[in-house]
Design a protein around this motif. Structure first.
Motif, mmCIF file in Angstrom:
data_model
loop_
_atom_site.group_PDB
_atom_site.id
_atom_site.type_symbol
_atom_site.label_atom_id
_atom_site.label_comp_id
_atom_site.label_asym_id
_atom_site.label_seq_id
_atom_site.Cartn_x
_atom_site.Cartn_y
_atom_site.Cartn_z
ATOM 1 N N UNK A 121 -9.342 3.367 -2.102
ATOM 2 C CA UNK A 121 -8.170 2.495 -2.158
ATOM 3 C C UNK A 121 -8.532 1.110 -1.641
ATOM 4 N N UNK A 122 -7.842 0.105 -2.135
ATOM 5 C CA UNK A 122 -8.083 -1.241 -1.641
ATOM 6 C C UNK A 122 -6.847 -2.099 -1.705
ATOM 7 N N UNK A 123 -6.717 -2.969 -0.713
ATOM 8 C CA UNK A 123 -5.652 -3.976 -0.696
ATOM 9 C C UNK A 123 -6.290 -5.327 -0.406
ATOM 10 N N UNK A 124 -5.857 -6.349 -1.112
ATOM 11 C CA UNK A 124 -6.357 -7.702 -0.895
ATOM 12 C C UNK A 124 -5.807 -8.273 0.406
ATOM 13 N N UNK A 125 -4.639 -7.801 0.795
ATOM 14 C CA UNK A 125 -3.969 -8.351 1.966
ATOM 15 C C UNK A 125 -4.388 -7.640 3.249
ATOM 16 N N UNK A 126 -3.894 -8.170 4.368
ATOM 17 C CA UNK A 126 -4.215 -7.640 5.691
ATOM 18 C C UNK A 126 -3.003 -6.897 6.260
#
Length: 186
Positions: free
Chosen positions: A156-161
């Motif tokens: 999984x990945x998210x660009x945001x923090x």
């Protein structure tokens, strides 16, 4: 107790990722990105953000472990690049508040978020092409790929923090990742 290894890619918020997980009652260990994955006993891995791909150490080796992986910002870009996707410079660099649209309400990582949620993100670099096997799970008017998931491999990945206070539902991302890890056998 669930154990999560937070792989430090020298990001300025990495310690907050560890803290957010600990606040949820998780044994979160911060480890240097040069650490051999074979030496790490964890139920899941967070690949932290960081300044650039030249300083990722052995982070890519964690993708070969049989545990769920969550990539945050640079961590997501690393996942994409290692698995055949593409990363490029974003049109909008630097950190800013971004309204993200969740496009897959069934996704185990992002699906429980509000249909539109405010996040804190940097778009100096971003995923421009998804790797094979990944689905787009969130986008914005700033970036076409704000989040991605490969549920078959639990990547999984998210660009945001999600670890910073400026992200509205950041804690939910970590809670959802913990559920993924527990489902995987933690």
């Amino acid at each position: 107790m669930t154990t999560i290894a937070v792989v430090d890619n020298h990001g300025q918020f990495t310690h907050l990722e560890q803290r957010a997980l600990r606040d949820l009652g998780v044994d979160a260990e911060l480890i240097d990105n040069d650490t051999d994955p074979a030496e790490v006993d964890a139920d899941g891995v967070v690949l932290s953000g960081g300044p650039d791909m030249d300083r990722i150490g052995r982070s890519a080796d964690y993708l070969e472990r049989d545990v769920p992986v969550l990539g945050i910002c640079l961590g997501m870009q690393l996942i994409a690049e290692e698995l055949g996707g593409e990363v490029g410079g974003g049109d909008y660099g630097g950190y800013a508040d971004v309204n993200v649209e969740i496009v897959d309400e069934d996704d185990p990582l992002t699906g429980s978020l509000h249909p539109e949620t405010r996040v804190w993100a940097s778009h100096a670099d971003e995923v421009t092409t998804l790797p094979e096997g990944f689905e787009l799970t969130a986008r914005s008017d700033v970036c076409d790929v704000e989040a991605m998931s490969d549920t078959d491999r639990d990547l999984y990945g998210v660009q945001w923090h999600p670890e910073v206070a400026h992200t509205e539902e950041g804690e939910q991302i970590f809670e959802n990742f913990l559920e993924i890890c527990k489902r995987n056998g933690a």
